[in-house]
Design an enzyme around this catalytic site. Sequence first.
Site, short mmCIF file in Angstrom:
data_model
loop_
_atom_site.label_atom_id
_atom_site.label_comp_id
_atom_site.label_asym_id
_atom_site.label_seq_id
_atom_site.Cartn_x
_atom_site.Cartn_y
_atom_site.Cartn_z
N GLY A 159 9.71 -30.58 -30.89
CA GLY A 159 10.52 -31.39 -30.00
C GLY A 159 11.93 -30.87 -29.80
O GLY A 159 12.29 -29.79 -30.28
N HIS A 163 -12.40 -27.01 2.29
CA HIS A 163 -13.48 -26.42 1.50
C HIS A 163 -13.54 -24.92 1.79
O HIS A 163 -13.42 -24.51 2.93
CB HIS A 163 -14.81 -27.07 1.85
#
Length: 455
Positions: free
Chosen positions: A261, A433
């Site tokens: 962190g 697509h």
Amino acid sequence: MEKFDVAVIGGGPGGYVCAIRAAQLGNKTVIVEKDKFGGTCLNRGCIPTKALLHSAEVFEEMLHATELGISAENIAFDYKKIAERKEKVVSRLRNGVQGLLRAHKVTIKNGKATLTGKTTFKVGDEEIEASKIILATGSFPANVPIKGADKPGVMNSDGVLALDKCPESVVIIGGGVIGIEFATLFNTLGKKVTVVEMLPNIMNGMDLDICNSMKAILQKRGIDIYTNAKVVEIKDGLEVVFEYEGKQLSAMGEICVMAVGRRPDTKDIGLEELGINMNRGFVQVDEYLRTNIPNIYAIGDITGKIQLAHVASAQGLVAAHNATGENKVMHYNIVPACIYTNPEIASVGLTEAQARDKGLDIKIGTFNVNGNGRSMVMQVSDGFAKIITDAKTGEILGGHIMGPRATDMIAEIAVAMKAEATIEELADTIHPHPTVSEIIMEAAHDVEGLCCHKA
């Protein structure tokens, strides 16, 4: 004493965007940076890690080139050159940031700023006055009190990014975003990696399906992952000793990475002396990003909200407008999060567990990457899209993607949530697509059990 309308202290992704917006709104603006413009994200975080990961990804693709009908021999990598390219990318972008600031006529000051009053601060011996001051000093890697953590070869993320030689083995303490990205990097380059995480899951905070899937993928690739494990000591030779399932185990590494962190960079800049409210080192702000001193604002990692570069930038825009007299509210409910593993991971909104903990009546749709034509072409079979919705209204509550270019595609779900589109509207949107983005449409159809490409 030089006087300005707005002063921004810190030149990271929050600070420099804030300064530019303040200038665009007609303010005489100054920005102060004690190190390098771009902050942690550009210099020691987002950009350099992604540059390294991209090189590793290309290396991996070349190793499997024969499967695509491409002949390639003696494939190898030169980590020093990989690191040099990373620095070139960082330098170019950093120069771009300073160029943008100059183009918007923002005054640039180099040095550490220290507040001396509610409207004044010093940079070296120079005292500056500003009607509004916006704090954006960022964060630094956190450390944990582990015996042996001061041994040579034990390093934080800054140390890893400074390497010009690839270690043969790595032990990573911390299985969050930073730790898992480094694990992906070194594993892809063929090195031994061990991850030790104290919490029950890696990538804590992500949807549990994502966490479990990625853990399985990484383990299949040879990464040793220990969750619910507590590091006890780092011994000579960088032997990391940890407790796991009632046993004491150890892992050896040429380097040991502390990925536990980050902490706010708020020390010795005059906050306490001025009486600015703090909580565990973080600056406390209201929904308008004001501190308890009305003309002083704070943005980015020091606020303790969500430590992401794009959140800091968004806060910077809000603070700049509010410093100019507006009353914009900062919202945190629609914030995309990205992890640059392979496959990539991205999410926005609520996880399934969070939605159920709130007692919400939900419907969920999913679609696997292995049913997507473009993914098959790209030789990717791991991953899925998952969308969480309100069962009654069709409101999109959260979206989670694991797959190729997931970090790019998550913006589609974020925009749909921001625009308050329903899941039906998302499902009815014609997707091109063949693209990986079709997995979002298919998951949207699946919410109502109407996915044509799902058995």
